[in-house]
Scaffold this motif. Structure first.
Motif, PDB file in Angstrom:
ATOM      1  N   HIS C 109      -9.124 -20.953 -12.252  1.00 59.36           N
ATOM      2  CA  HIS C 109      -8.519 -21.124 -10.924  1.00 59.36           C
ATOM      3  C   HIS C 109      -8.945 -22.424 -10.238  1.00 59.36           C
ATOM      4  O   HIS C 109      -8.462 -22.716  -9.142  1.00 59.36           O
ATOM      5  CB  HIS C 109      -8.858 -19.933 -10.035  1.00 59.36           C
ATOM      6  N   ILE C 139     -10.165 -11.428 -11.041  1.00 56.52           N
ATOM      7  CA  ILE C 139      -8.984 -11.663 -10.214  1.00 56.52           C
ATOM      8  C   ILE C 139      -8.645 -13.162 -10.149  1.00 56.52           C
ATOM      9  O   ILE C 139      -7.472 -13.540 -10.084  1.00 56.52           O
ATOM     10  CB  ILE C 139      -9.158 -11.081  -8.783  1.00 56.52           C
TER      11      ILE C 139
ATOM     12  N   THR D 130      -4.835 -13.559  -2.660  1.00 60.58           N
ATOM     13  CA  THR D 130      -4.747 -12.169  -3.116  1.00 60.58           C
ATOM     14  C   THR D 130      -6.071 -11.410  -3.109  1.00 60.58           C
ATOM     15  O   THR D 130      -6.079 -10.191  -3.022  1.00 60.58           O
ATOM     16  CB  THR D 130      -4.140 -12.090  -4.534  1.00 60.58           C
ATOM     17  N   ASP D 131      -7.192 -12.127  -3.193  1.00 63.00           N
ATOM     18  CA  ASP D 131      -8.472 -11.408  -3.146  1.00 63.00           C
ATOM     19  C   ASP D 131      -8.894 -11.091  -1.704  1.00 63.00           C
ATOM     20  O   ASP D 131      -9.869 -10.368  -1.504  1.00 63.00           O
ATOM     21  CB  ASP D 131      -9.584 -12.164  -3.891  1.00 63.00           C
ATOM     22  N   THR D 157      -5.954 -17.417  -4.798  1.00 60.21           N
ATOM     23  CA  THR D 157      -7.177 -16.712  -4.409  1.00 60.21           C
ATOM     24  C   THR D 157      -7.970 -17.647  -3.491  1.00 60.21           C
ATOM     25  O   THR D 157      -7.676 -18.852  -3.411  1.00 60.21           O
ATOM     26  CB  THR D 157      -8.047 -16.373  -5.642  1.00 60.21           C
ATOM     27  N   THR D 158      -8.987 -17.109  -2.843  1.00 53.69           N
ATOM     28  CA  THR D 158      -9.737 -17.933  -1.883  1.00 53.69           C
ATOM     29  C   THR D 158     -10.283 -19.212  -2.510  1.00 53.69           C
ATOM     30  O   THR D 158     -10.053 -20.300  -1.996  1.00 53.69           O
ATOM     31  CB  THR D 158     -10.937 -17.162  -1.275  1.00 53.69           C
ATOM     32  N   GLU D 159     -10.986 -19.095  -3.628  1.00 49.16           N
ATOM     33  CA  GLU D 159     -11.570 -20.292  -4.219  1.00 49.16           C
ATOM     34  C   GLU D 159     -10.511 -21.268  -4.711  1.00 49.16           C
ATOM     35  O   GLU D 159     -10.682 -22.482  -4.611  1.00 49.16           O
ATOM     36  CB  GLU D 159     -12.524 -19.924  -5.365  1.00 49.16           C
ATOM     37  N   ALA D 160      -9.415 -20.755  -5.260  1.00 48.33           N
ATOM     38  CA  ALA D 160      -8.350 -21.653  -5.733  1.00 48.33           C
ATOM     39  C   ALA D 160      -7.840 -22.517  -4.589  1.00 48.33           C
ATOM     40  O   ALA D 160      -7.615 -23.721  -4.749  1.00 48.33           O
ATOM     41  CB  ALA D 160      -7.211 -20.842  -6.354  1.00 48.33           C
ATOM     42  N   PHE D 163     -10.977 -24.996  -3.253  1.00 49.08           N
ATOM     43  CA  PHE D 163     -11.250 -26.108  -4.167  1.00 49.08           C
ATOM     44  C   PHE D 163     -10.062 -27.071  -4.239  1.00 49.08           C
ATOM     45  O   PHE D 163     -10.239 -28.256  -4.554  1.00 49.08           O
ATOM     46  CB  PHE D 163     -11.643 -25.596  -5.555  1.00 49.08           C
ATOM     47  N   PHE D 166     -10.636 -29.463  -1.369  1.00 40.96           N
ATOM     48  CA  PHE D 166     -11.670 -30.477  -1.628  1.00 40.96           C
ATOM     49  C   PHE D 166     -11.260 -31.462  -2.724  1.00 40.96           C
ATOM     50  O   PHE D 166     -11.512 -32.654  -2.632  1.00 40.96           O
ATOM     51  CB  PHE D 166     -13.007 -29.802  -1.981  1.00 40.96           C
ATOM     52  N   PHE D 174     -18.328 -31.380   1.084  1.00 39.81           N
ATOM     53  CA  PHE D 174     -18.459 -30.558  -0.122  1.00 39.81           C
ATOM     54  C   PHE D 174     -19.902 -30.093  -0.314  1.00 39.81           C
ATOM     55  O   PHE D 174     -20.147 -28.982  -0.785  1.00 39.81           O
ATOM     56  CB  PHE D 174     -17.969 -31.295  -1.364  1.00 39.81           C
ATOM     57  N   GLN D 178     -21.092 -26.065  -0.543  1.00 40.90           N
ATOM     58  CA  GLN D 178     -21.791 -25.411  -1.661  1.00 40.90           C
ATOM     59  C   GLN D 178     -22.845 -24.405  -1.211  1.00 40.90           C
ATOM     60  O   GLN D 178     -23.315 -23.595  -2.012  1.00 40.90           O
ATOM     61  CB  GLN D 178     -22.432 -26.463  -2.560  1.00 40.90           C
ATOM     62  N   ARG D 182     -20.318 -17.215  -1.799  1.00 41.28           N
ATOM     63  CA  ARG D 182     -18.992 -16.974  -2.377  1.00 41.28           C
ATOM     64  C   ARG D 182     -18.672 -15.479  -2.456  1.00 41.28           C
ATOM     65  O   ARG D 182     -19.597 -14.666  -2.513  1.00 41.28           O
ATOM     66  CB  ARG D 182     -18.936 -17.553  -3.806  1.00 41.28           C
ATOM     67  N   PRO D 183     -17.386 -15.157  -2.536  1.00 43.46           N
ATOM     68  CA  PRO D 183     -17.021 -13.740  -2.710  1.00 43.46           C
ATOM     69  C   PRO D 183     -17.662 -13.184  -3.968  1.00 43.46           C
ATOM     70  O   PRO D 183     -17.716 -13.853  -4.998  1.00 43.46           O
ATOM     71  CB  PRO D 183     -15.492 -13.778  -2.859  1.00 43.46           C
ATOM     72  N   GLN D 185     -17.188  -9.812  -5.500  1.00 41.24           N
ATOM     73  CA  GLN D 185     -16.521  -8.896  -6.429  1.00 41.24           C
ATOM     74  C   GLN D 185     -15.151  -9.401  -6.849  1.00 41.24           C
ATOM     75  O   GLN D 185     -14.323  -9.669  -6.029  1.00 41.24           O
ATOM     76  CB  GLN D 185     -16.402  -7.514  -5.778  1.00 41.24           C
TER      77      GLN D 185
END
Lengths: 185, 185, 185, 185
Positions: C109, C139, D130-131, D157-160, D163, D166, D174, D178, D182-183, D185
């Motif tokens: 991702h 996910i 979606t997460d 998703t959140t990280e997608a 990132f 950035f 950045f 760091q 982070r999420p 689960q």
């Protein structure tokens, strides 16, 4: 392709496909399916959306389950798997003059799929109430959803449809609606 | 793209890909795959739909499993993974003059995928009988379905295909069909 | 959209994205991913398909894992998540003059997705080797596949790619290939 | 259709839909959803991306959960399920002049879906985090994703998303980023 945004109380027709006593033993998750179908039935009745109930070969598979309280004039029987294969059924559907068809019932890969593909080919928008649909085996249900999606059916669930009808907590009958028991599983 | 609605007894050809003795040990869920393939085979024979059976490198992987009762003239061997890579096989498929190909067999991500993509590129409609298909590993099967779907193959299952052939409980041979044992898992 | 049918030994380039020591602890199923990547690496080398290995911020995440036996001239480092964000990397990819990019690595991702979308936008066909890809959380991997598919990336797996390269059991090097250890999970 | 490639810090607006105290008990995986939403909130704030928080019928479902630290001017209430159904809310969204909407919240099949379809119809690009989304039942969430995807929403998703904002380890903030948790689960 159509959208949930097109759904209104005025242009919706709900079809319950073959939710008959004779299929109850063989369908996976039939209790959850009937639970969701009952919620859809009650919601539709509350806002006066017409419902139709098909019966496949009733001499063999008996009638619509009692809990759905189908009225005689809402029921039609068929011997083709697609309800559009029976002229009576097909005329009944067309006579309702509703573009958006909310589709529930069994079996996803036989009577549901054949009916839905025919309805799409006849220009209807079809919303698949996936939590009120099922087949004997899991793979049959899952792959039938894929197949109907490939041809333009819109994926949905009972609550997604019903809340689209209401659109607001201020809508007529929304207070009464809140007292209905929601699908549990 | 084609539709299940296009499927008829007259325009269908069933291809069983590499369901050979030599692959039995390595394929995931091979018993369920053969169970579904057998049901498809018997249904096709009942309504006189032609079937073909490919054998990949039979010197190494032996012959089609006995239970499918493949007749000599229905079997062809190949050394390319795609059955369209062998002129004999390709001519045999074309000679049947059937637009709709019902495709079952193994492995989903190798011989099935390469054959299906070639068939699609040659203008055939291809219906993937997903419950009668498989690979060594689950991810290979799942991703091959995605990939073939991306190129226009139609997702299906044995019963979805067979009930589309019959369309009605009044169809010829439907009574005999009801005595066939259905896929169990 | 491209097809597996377009894949040839002559037009393929394999990119292994960020399979570095420093990511090993955090990625889900990293052993299976590396197992599949190694099989892809060895297969590509057997038929002389060029491979490239990216290293994200190697000062922090160290180098490509040893087992892949990346040669110095195959490795490039980057600080942008997309490998196309680095002029050196981008020129290296373009200089290979290969239209079909076989893409493996982590994280699905972040660096994989950003690179793949850039490659697609630059006119390359991209084949996602999904069994040799992964993220920290399930996910993230699953949804990244959806997202890349939405933009035209082609879903695949290591064996689907490699058997497409060979196309036949009579292909050069196929005998040697059969001795390679296949991905296990 | 839009792409993750279009996402920039300058053209993004984050909407958190109905993450209220009153929904906490009924939503599946609510802790993971709030965990991911918090990470998205903090990341957005770090790079000064505007955020909006909707409250559905606050007299009944109370206010946004405290942990998200929504400021008064970021919150708006609504009685229609779609936030575009309220002129105040709709004007607020439009006034931000951002084409890309990052969408999180509950319930996926009711307020999220109705809002997202309206936003798409109004020309916005919508990225589904979606997460950080969910419904009371799993099938409702899954099918709502399918349905929104069918109409052009982009799966993420959140990280997608973060990132993509950035794009490089050398981007401003950045380093601070760091340190965010982070999420899990």
């Amino acid at each position: 392709m159509s959208s949930h945004r097109d759904l209104t109380i005025q242009n919706s027709l709900v079809i319950f496909c073959d939710l008959q006593v004779g299929f109850q033993k063989s369908i996976l998750h039939i209790e959850e399916i009937l639970d969701a179908a009952l919620f859809l039935r009650k919601s539709a009745r509350l806002v006066s959306i017409p419902c139709l109930f098909s019966e496949q070969w009733p001499e063999k598979y008996s009638h619509v389950v009692d809990t759905l309280e189908a009225r005689e004039e809402e029921i039609f029987s068929k011997r083709t798997f697609s309800l559009m294969g029976s002229p009576t059924a097909s005329e009944l559907v067309v006579s309702k003059k509703r573009e958006c068809i909310i589709f529930a019932g069994v079996q996803s890969h036989i009577c549901v799929q054949q009916s839905v593909l025919d309805l799409l080919a006849n220009g209807f928008s079809v919303f698949l109430v996936t939590d009120a649909m099922g087949s004997r085996r899991s793979i049959e249900h899952t792959m039938a959803l894929e197949s109907m999606k490939q041809e333009g059916a819109i994926i949905s669930t009972t609550e997604a449809v019903v809340f689209q009808w209401f659109r607001s907590v201020d809508a007529p009958y929304f207070e009464e609606f809140q007292h209905l028991k929601r699908p549990q599983q």
